[in-house]
Design a protein around this motif. Structure first.
Motif, mmCIF file in Angstrom:
data_model
loop_
_atom_site.group_PDB
_atom_site.id
_atom_site.type_symbol
_atom_site.label_atom_id
_atom_site.label_comp_id
_atom_site.label_asym_id
_atom_site.label_seq_id
_atom_site.Cartn_x
_atom_site.Cartn_y
_atom_site.Cartn_z
ATOM 1 N N THR A 1 0.856 -1.195 0.000
ATOM 2 C CA THR A 1 0.000 0.000 0.000
ATOM 3 C C THR A 1 0.890 1.243 0.000
ATOM 4 O OG1 THR A 1 -0.144 -0.110 2.408
ATOM 5 C CG2 THR A 1 -1.982 -1.055 1.172
ATOM 6 N N ILE A 2 0.503 2.206 -0.827
ATOM 7 C CA ILE A 2 1.238 3.469 -0.862
ATOM 8 C C ILE A 2 0.443 4.472 -0.048
ATOM 9 C CG2 ILE A 2 2.113 5.318 -2.351
ATOM 10 C CD1 ILE A 2 2.276 3.115 -4.588
ATOM 11 N N LYS A 3 1.000 4.862 1.087
ATOM 12 C CA LYS A 3 0.306 5.822 1.950
ATOM 13 C C LYS A 3 0.717 7.246 1.539
ATOM 14 C CE LYS A 3 0.485 3.151 6.110
ATOM 15 N NZ LYS A 3 0.268 3.293 7.525
ATOM 16 N N ILE B 1 4.193 1.722 2.148
ATOM 17 C CA ILE B 1 5.266 2.710 1.945
ATOM 18 C C ILE B 1 4.725 4.005 2.544
ATOM 19 C CG2 ILE B 1 6.648 3.998 0.286
ATOM 20 C CD1 ILE B 1 6.403 1.704 -1.653
ATOM 21 N N ASP B 2 5.411 4.463 3.577
ATOM 22 C CA ASP B 2 4.950 5.653 4.281
ATOM 23 C C ASP B 2 5.530 6.905 3.651
ATOM 24 O OD1 ASP B 2 3.181 6.215 6.351
ATOM 25 O OD2 ASP B 2 4.209 4.735 7.640
ATOM 26 N N VAL B 3 4.941 7.333 2.550
ATOM 27 C CA VAL B 3 5.445 8.524 1.854
ATOM 28 C C VAL B 3 5.162 9.749 2.731
ATOM 29 C CG1 VAL B 3 5.273 9.863 -0.273
ATOM 30 C CG2 VAL B 3 4.794 7.408 -0.319
ATOM 31 N N VAL C 1 5.160 9.275 -4.260
ATOM 32 C CA VAL C 1 5.939 8.056 -3.979
ATOM 33 C C VAL C 1 7.111 7.969 -4.947
ATOM 34 C CG1 VAL C 1 4.582 6.539 -5.519
ATOM 35 C CG2 VAL C 1 5.724 5.571 -3.523
ATOM 36 N N ASN C 2 8.216 7.447 -4.443
ATOM 37 C CA ASN C 2 9.345 7.151 -5.319
ATOM 38 C C ASN C 2 9.102 5.757 -5.915
ATOM 39 O OD1 ASN C 2 11.714 6.405 -6.488
ATOM 40 N ND2 ASN C 2 13.025 6.938 -4.740
ATOM 41 N N SER D 1 -5.942 14.737 -0.080
ATOM 42 C CA SER D 1 -5.644 15.367 1.213
ATOM 43 C C SER D 1 -4.372 16.205 1.169
ATOM 44 C CB SER D 1 -5.534 14.301 2.307
ATOM 45 O OG SER D 1 -4.470 13.415 2.029
ATOM 46 N N THR D 2 -3.495 15.937 0.217
ATOM 47 C CA THR D 2 -2.221 16.673 0.149
ATOM 48 C C THR D 2 -2.051 17.410 -1.181
ATOM 49 O OG1 THR D 2 -1.092 14.744 -0.786
ATOM 50 C CG2 THR D 2 -1.052 14.968 1.621
ATOM 51 N N ALA D 3 -2.943 17.145 -2.147
ATOM 52 C CA ALA D 3 -2.884 17.743 -3.497
ATOM 53 C C ALA D 3 -1.633 17.310 -4.270
ATOM 54 C CB ALA D 3 -2.997 19.263 -3.444
ATOM 55 N N VAL D 4 -1.264 16.060 -4.052
ATOM 56 C CA VAL D 4 -0.127 15.483 -4.778
ATOM 57 C C VAL D 4 -0.649 14.595 -5.911
ATOM 58 C CG1 VAL D 4 1.638 13.659 -4.573
ATOM 59 C CG2 VAL D 4 1.551 15.506 -2.898
ATOM 60 N N VAL D 5 0.034 14.622 -7.059
ATOM 61 C CA VAL D 5 -0.272 13.638 -8.093
ATOM 62 C C VAL D 5 0.878 12.628 -8.126
ATOM 63 C CG1 VAL D 5 0.678 15.061 -10.005
ATOM 64 C CG2 VAL D 5 -0.969 13.267 -10.509
ATOM 65 N N HIS D 6 0.518 11.348 -8.095
ATOM 66 C CA HIS D 6 1.541 10.289 -8.125
ATOM 67 C C HIS D 6 1.786 9.855 -9.564
ATOM 68 C CE1 HIS D 6 1.867 9.584 -3.780
ATOM 69 N NE2 HIS D 6 0.565 9.805 -3.721
#
Ligand code: PMP
Length: 377
Positions: free
Chosen positions: A82-84, A106-108, A114-115, A140-145
Motif C-alpha cells: 500500500t502506498i500511503k 510505503i509511508d510517503v 511516492v518514489n 488530502s495533500t494535493a499530490v499527483v503520483h
C-alpha cells in the motif's frame, strides 16, 4: 441574496444541464429504455477511463468501490503493498487490514509523491505480493503520483496495480490500458460533475484472473455479478437511476469538449491557481508534484487556518476546504476539478485575498488575481 460558490474537492458543482437530467421522472431500471442509457454510459466511461475493460458501476460513494476492489481481488492472509502519504492512501491500508490482508506500506511523507523505485524494491524483496494499491491524486495533500511509471514497474510482477482515481479521473490523465493499470476506482462527485452516489471500477484481465481465487467475503460488492449484468446493460441490484441518467449527460459533455481538452483545461486552471499562490506570497504544500485537480496552500504564519476557511464561507459564500487529519488548520485546499472554469479561479482567488486581508495578512489586493489572469488570458 447570496450566491454560493462550491470549490471543494468533492462534492463539486453540477452543471445545470446535468441537474435538469437529474430532475426527470424515474425510468424503471429493468426496461429497454434504461438499458439503452446504461449502455451509452458504459461506453462513455470507457472513454474517460481510457480503457477497453469493463467499467463496473455501483451505487455508493468512492470508498465503496475501493472496498469492492479489495474484497474481489484478495483473500485473507494475502500480501499487498500500500502506498500511503495521505488520508486516501492510508484508506487502502485500512481497508486491507479490515479483511486481514497483510500490508507492506510505503509511508510517503505527506506532500510528496511516492518514489517508484521504492515500489520496485518491495516487489523484488517480498515475493508473493498480490496487489499494489496507489492513488492518482491524493486529495488530502494535493499530490499527483506517477501512475505511468508505477504501471511500467508493476506489470513486470505477478501483482496487479489498483489505483484510486476518485478525485483524479477526468481531471488528470490516467491511461488505464496504455499504462497497465489493472483496476481504476472513481466516484461521481468530483471531475465527473455529478452529485455523490456513484462509484466505478474498471477491471483488467490480469485482475479478473486474480479475482477468480479471491476468498474475501462479499455479497453486494461482487465484481463477477456486476460484469454478468453488464452484458445485458444492467446492474445486479437497483442502480441509482437518476444519477446514471445524469452521468449520461455529463459524459456527453466531456466527450463534446474532448478528454484532451478537458485535461488541458484542468491543467491551466491549476497553473493559474499556483501562479496566484506565489504572487500572494503564499506557499504550495506540495510543490514537487502538484495535482491539477486540487491545490493545497500552506496557511501563512499568524493566520488561523480553520478561521480562514470559515471566513471565506461566512463573508463571501465561497466554500473551500481546510486540511484533514494532521494538516487540520495548516493548509487550505482549493479544487479546480469538474465543472470549473476561468472565473471560478478568479472568484476564489479574489475571495482568498480579501479574506486574508480581513484576517490581518499583509497582502496587496489584486496581486493574486493578476497572476492568475496572466495564465488564464
Ligand atoms: N479517494 C480519494 C482520492 C478521494 O478524494 C476521496 C473523496 N474525497 C475518496 C477516495 C473517498 O471517496 P468517498 O468520500 O466518495 O467515499
Amino acid at each position: 441574496m447570496r450566491k454560493n460558490y462550491l470549490l471543494t474537492p468533492g462534492p463539486t458543482s453540477v452543471p445545470s444541464d446535468v441537474l435538469l437530467e437529474l430532475a426527470k421522472p424515474i425510468v424503471h431500471h429493468r426496461t429497454p429504455q434504461f438499458a439503452e442509457i446504461f449502455h451509452s454510459v458504459s461506453e462513455g466511461l470507457k472513454y474517460v477511463f481510457q480503457t477497453k475493460n469493463d467499467v463496473l458501476v455501483f451505487a455508493s460513494s468512492g470508498t465503496g468501490a475501493m472496498e469492492a476492489s479489495v474484497v474481489n481481488l484478495l483473500s485473507p492472509g494475502d500480501k499487498v503493498l500500500t502506498i500511503k502519504g495521505g488520508k486516501f492512501g492510508e484508506r487502502w491500508d485500512e481497508i486491507c487490514k479490515a479483511y486481514n490482508i497483510e500490508t507492506f506500506p510505503i509511508d510517503v511523507e505527506w506532500g510528496k509523491p511516492v518514489n517508484p523505485d521504492d515500489v520496485r524494491n518491495i516487489l523484488e524483496k517480498e515475493k508473493g505480493i498480490k496487489a499494489v494499491f496507489a492513488t492518482l491524486t491524493e486529495t488530502s495533500t494535493a499530490v499527483v503520483h506517477d501512475i505511468k511509471t508505477l504501471g511500467s514497474i508493476v506489470k513486470e510482477f505477478p501483482a496487479v496495480l489498483v489505483v484510486d482515481a476518485v478525485s483524479g479521473l477526468g481531471a488528470v490523465d490516467i491511461q488505464t490500458d496504455n499504462w497497465n493499470v489493472d483496476v481504476v476506482v472513481a466516484g461521481s462527485q468530483k471531475a465527473l460533475m455529478l452529485p455523490p452516489g456513484l462509484a466505478f471500477a474498471s477491471v483488467s484481465n490480469k485482475a479478473w484472473d486474480l479475482a477468480e481465487n479471491s476468498k474475501c467475503p462479499k455479497y453486494y460488492w461482487n465484481f463477477a455479478k456486476a460484469r454478468k449484468s453488464l452484458k445485458t446493460d444492467q446492474t445486479p441490484y437497483t442502480p441509482a437511476v437518476s444519477l446514471v441518467v445524469g452521468l449520461s449527460k455529463s459524459l456527453e459533455m466531456i466527450k463534446e469538449e474532448g478528454l484532451e481538452n478537458v485535461l488541458a483545461r484542468h491543467s491551466k486552471l491549476a497553473k493559474a491557481t499556483r501562479a496566484a499562490v506565489g504572487a500572494m506570497g503564499l506557499e504550495l504544500f506540495a510543490p514537487q508534484s502538484p495535482s491539477d485537480a486540487v491545490t493545497a496552500i500552506k496557511v501563512p504564519e499568524g493566520i488561523d487556518g480553520v478561521g480562514l476557511v470559515k471566513t471565506l464561507k461566512k463573508k463571501y459564500d465561497v466554500m473551500i476546504t481546510g486540511g484533514q487529519a494532521q494538516l487540520k488548520g495548516k493548509i487550505i485546499r482549493i479544487a479546480h476539478m469538474g465543472y470549473s472554469d476561468t472565473f471560478d479561479i478568479i472568484i476564489v482567488i479574489s475571495a482568498l485575498e480579501m479574506a486574508l486581508v480581513s484576517l490581518g495578512y499583509n497582502l496587496e489586493l489584486g496581486n493574486g488575481i493578476k497572476a492568475a489572469e496572466e495564465v488564464l488570458k
